[in-house]
Design an enzyme around this catalytic site. Sequence first.
Site, PDB file in Angstrom:
ATOM      1  N   TYR A  16       0.836  -1.202   0.000  1.00 56.71           N
ATOM      2  CA  TYR A  16       0.000   0.000   0.000  1.00 56.71           C
ATOM      3  C   TYR A  16       0.875   1.256   0.000  1.00 56.71           C
ATOM      4  CZ  TYR A  16      -3.040   3.676   1.732  1.00 56.71           C
ATOM      5  OH  TYR A  16      -3.696   4.873   1.896  1.00 56.71           O
ATOM      6  N   GLU A  38     -11.434   5.681   5.102  1.00 58.38           N
ATOM      7  CA  GLU A  38     -10.883   6.482   6.213  1.00 58.38           C
ATOM      8  C   GLU A  38     -11.908   6.646   7.329  1.00 58.38           C
ATOM      9  OE1 GLU A  38      -7.831   7.193   6.734  1.00 58.38           O
ATOM     10  OE2 GLU A  38      -6.925   7.064   4.752  1.00 58.38           O
ATOM     11  N   TRP A  46      -5.176   1.068  10.364  1.00 58.81           N
ATOM     12  CA  TRP A  46      -5.312   1.099   8.911  1.00 58.81           C
ATOM     13  C   TRP A  46      -5.114  -0.295   8.337  1.00 58.81           C
ATOM     14  CZ3 TRP A  46      -7.888   3.529   5.606  1.00 58.81           C
ATOM     15  CH2 TRP A  46      -7.584   3.494   4.247  1.00 58.81           C
TER      16      TRP A  46
END
Length: 182
Positions: A16, A38, A46
């Site tokens: 990522y 988000e 995350w």
Amino acid sequence: MKSRCTWPTTPLGIAYHDREWGVPVHDDRVLFEFLILEGAQAGLSWETILNKRENYRKAFAGFDPKKISRFPNSRIKMLLKNPGIVRNKLKINSTVSNAKAFLTVQKEFGSFDAYVWRFVGGKPKVNRGRKVPATSPESDKLSKDLLQRGFKFAGSTIFYAFMQAVGMVDDHAPHCFRKPRA
């Protein structure tokens, strides 16, 4: 061996970081995807959201805001039982209401891209320091404006992370191979 930011520590996080984080995004569907992810991440890692990303794509119609804005209550009830996503009623409901608000912004500005990038003057803001802030004056303004437009899970911290993810802000570490060189 590439020198990168220190936060990615797993293969998924590294991929990522290396391919997406901080890359300027101008595609409205992708911007909507990050807006939803988000918001889902609030209070979680995350990495948790990255692990569930494909499940989110399936559950939320490929992040198509038009389709999501029409989700009936029966679909929301099904989503609350889906173990592949974060089963938080407020977050799921906010995805539907944010899709509606997103479409309104698109109509007003021509695209969400045109709306959101004006908060950084149309180009990425490159931070040169080692300390990464949790918010910025730009994320404060963006958050305030989004909240006034009816968005949920749109706090300044969430939107600073959004700005980092979509390349509006570059917070790669000074030694990172992804950091633009002046």
